[in-house]
Design an enzyme around this catalytic site. Structure first.
Site, mmCIF file in Angstrom:
data_model
loop_
_atom_site.group_PDB
_atom_site.id
_atom_site.type_symbol
_atom_site.label_atom_id
_atom_site.label_comp_id
_atom_site.label_asym_id
_atom_site.label_seq_id
_atom_site.Cartn_x
_atom_site.Cartn_y
_atom_site.Cartn_z
ATOM 1 N N TYR A 227 7.339 -0.086 73.606
ATOM 2 C CA TYR A 227 6.616 0.960 74.692
ATOM 3 C C TYR A 227 6.129 0.384 75.884
ATOM 4 O O TYR A 227 5.698 -0.818 75.821
ATOM 5 C CB TYR A 227 5.927 2.060 74.375
ATOM 6 C CG TYR A 227 5.703 2.929 73.611
ATOM 7 C CD1 TYR A 227 6.693 4.112 74.095
ATOM 8 C CD2 TYR A 227 4.784 2.567 72.354
ATOM 9 C CE1 TYR A 227 7.197 5.228 72.495
ATOM 10 C CE2 TYR A 227 5.635 4.346 71.281
ATOM 11 C CZ TYR A 227 6.356 4.965 71.732
ATOM 12 O OH TYR A 227 7.466 6.348 71.000
ATOM 13 N N TYR B 40 8.012 1.386 64.769
ATOM 14 C CA TYR B 40 7.725 0.155 64.848
ATOM 15 C C TYR B 40 6.472 0.177 64.309
ATOM 16 O O TYR B 40 6.474 1.420 64.004
ATOM 17 C CB TYR B 40 7.115 0.125 66.229
ATOM 18 C CG TYR B 40 6.454 2.114 67.365
ATOM 19 C CD1 TYR B 40 4.866 2.329 66.748
ATOM 20 C CD2 TYR B 40 7.127 2.052 67.631
ATOM 21 C CE1 TYR B 40 4.834 2.831 67.034
ATOM 22 C CE2 TYR B 40 6.807 4.154 68.229
ATOM 23 C CZ TYR B 40 5.458 4.101 67.809
ATOM 24 O OH TYR B 40 5.561 5.532 68.179
ATOM 25 N N HIS C 88 11.309 8.332 67.011
ATOM 26 C CA HIS C 88 11.800 9.642 67.029
ATOM 27 C C HIS C 88 11.567 9.065 68.913
ATOM 28 O O HIS C 88 11.329 8.254 69.703
ATOM 29 C CB HIS C 88 9.994 9.603 66.787
ATOM 30 C CG HIS C 88 8.927 8.848 67.618
ATOM 31 N ND1 HIS C 88 8.944 7.605 66.718
ATOM 32 C CD2 HIS C 88 8.473 8.692 68.221
ATOM 33 C CE1 HIS C 88 7.469 6.805 67.401
ATOM 34 N NE2 HIS C 88 7.150 7.708 68.282
ATOM 35 N N HIS D 69 9.582 11.549 71.996
ATOM 36 C CA HIS D 69 8.613 12.404 72.598
ATOM 37 C C HIS D 69 8.308 13.640 73.561
ATOM 38 O O HIS D 69 10.204 13.266 74.698
ATOM 39 C CB HIS D 69 7.407 11.609 73.154
ATOM 40 C CG HIS D 69 6.684 10.712 71.994
ATOM 41 N ND1 HIS D 69 5.218 11.162 71.289
ATOM 42 C CD2 HIS D 69 6.316 9.479 71.385
ATOM 43 C CE1 HIS D 69 5.315 10.010 71.139
ATOM 44 N NE2 HIS D 69 5.814 8.884 71.307
ATOM 45 N N ARG E 214 6.540 4.022 62.177
ATOM 46 C CA ARG E 214 6.843 4.977 62.725
ATOM 47 C C ARG E 214 8.963 5.045 62.674
ATOM 48 O O ARG E 214 8.725 4.199 62.833
ATOM 49 C CB ARG E 214 6.464 5.412 64.218
ATOM 50 C CG ARG E 214 5.123 5.416 64.259
ATOM 51 C CD ARG E 214 4.203 6.627 63.917
ATOM 52 N NE ARG E 214 4.981 7.963 63.803
ATOM 53 C CZ ARG E 214 5.426 8.982 64.637
ATOM 54 N NH1 ARG E 214 4.907 8.528 65.849
ATOM 55 N NH2 ARG E 214 5.582 10.238 64.419
HETATM 56 FE FE LIG Z 1 5.724 7.211 69.702
#
Ligand SMILES: [Fe+2]
Length: 236
Positions: A107, A146, A159, A161, A156
């Site tokens: 991110y 990640y 996905h 959000h 994770r």
């Molecule tokens: Fe996330």
């Protein structure tokens, strides 16, 4: 118009404090709740949300992937997300925020300490408005998996959000959409904080037949229910 805030269903919504997911202990109340009547402003505002939060990266259909020299790295996908009420009726004119990491699992955020590269052609966030059939469509790249720091091996799964704004401030729903068939899904502490298997299944998108889709992208379809028994589980 006043809106009733629904009580939380402990089976189809995520557990408050989840073993193996340390942050939940800080996010969940440690003291018994105190009932406080909601005020008129909380139950009737905001007015004109679509103007206060105008679309970014498209209107009903958006693009995070770019093209040519500005194309983000990764597998091109199209996400078709339909926002529905408890009866399956579409909710047009709904503000939906979407964000996800890049194809390397990174991110653009100061809290992201994962040693993976930022993609200069990928910002990773959009805000769209559902069309007449409750649909938003996003052309983007498939997010990577990640690792979650200091958790002894929790990764994770890929996905997306999602934040859906209702008619009042208190009815915002924040959740996550997952991809079908990923082996990390069954070990994810966030997805598995939802105890009801059918509710978890509703968090996973469906791959549309590739023969029907565009030649250059995989199409994932997802239904997001905002009220009632099949309300999408709230996830950070
Ligand atoms: Fe996330």
């Amino acid at each position: 118009m006043a809106t009733r805030i629904e009580p939380r269903d402990p089976l189809t919504q995520a557990q408050g404090v989840e073993h193996g997911y340390a942050q939940t202990a800080r996010r969940w109340p440690s003291q018994p709740l105190v009932r406080r009547p909601h005020g008129a402003a909380e139950l009737s505002g905001p007015r004109d949300l679509a103007h206060k939060l105008p679309p970014i990266a498209g209107k009903n259909a958006g693009d995070l992937a770019g093209t040519g020299a500005k194309r983000a790295l990764g597998q091109l996908v199209r996400l078709r997300i339909r926002v529905l009420d408890e009866d399956g009726a579409p909710l047009p004119g709904t503000v939906v925020e979407v964000w996800h990491c890049n194809s390397a699992g990174k991110y653009i955020h100061p809290n992201d300490t994962h040693d993976a590269p930022v993609d200069p052609n990928f910002y990773g966030a959009a805000r769209l408005l559902t069309g007449d059939t409750g649909l938003i469509e996003l052309r983007t790249i498939k997010p990577g998996a990640y690792p979650v720091p200091d958790t002894g091996g929790w990764w994770r799964p890929p996905h997306v959000h999602l934040s859906v704004w209702g008619r009042v401030w208190l009815s915002r729903l924040v959740t996550q959409m997952f991809f079908p068939g990923d082996p990390l899904n069954e070990h994810d502490a966030i997805l598995n904080a939802v105890r009801d298997p059918e509710a978890r299944e509703r968090c996973i998108a469906r791959l549309a037949p590739t023969a029907r889709g565009p030649a250059d992208a995989l199409v994932y379809e997802y239904q997001l229910v905002v009220r009632g028994r099949k309300t999408a589980p709230r996830m950070p």
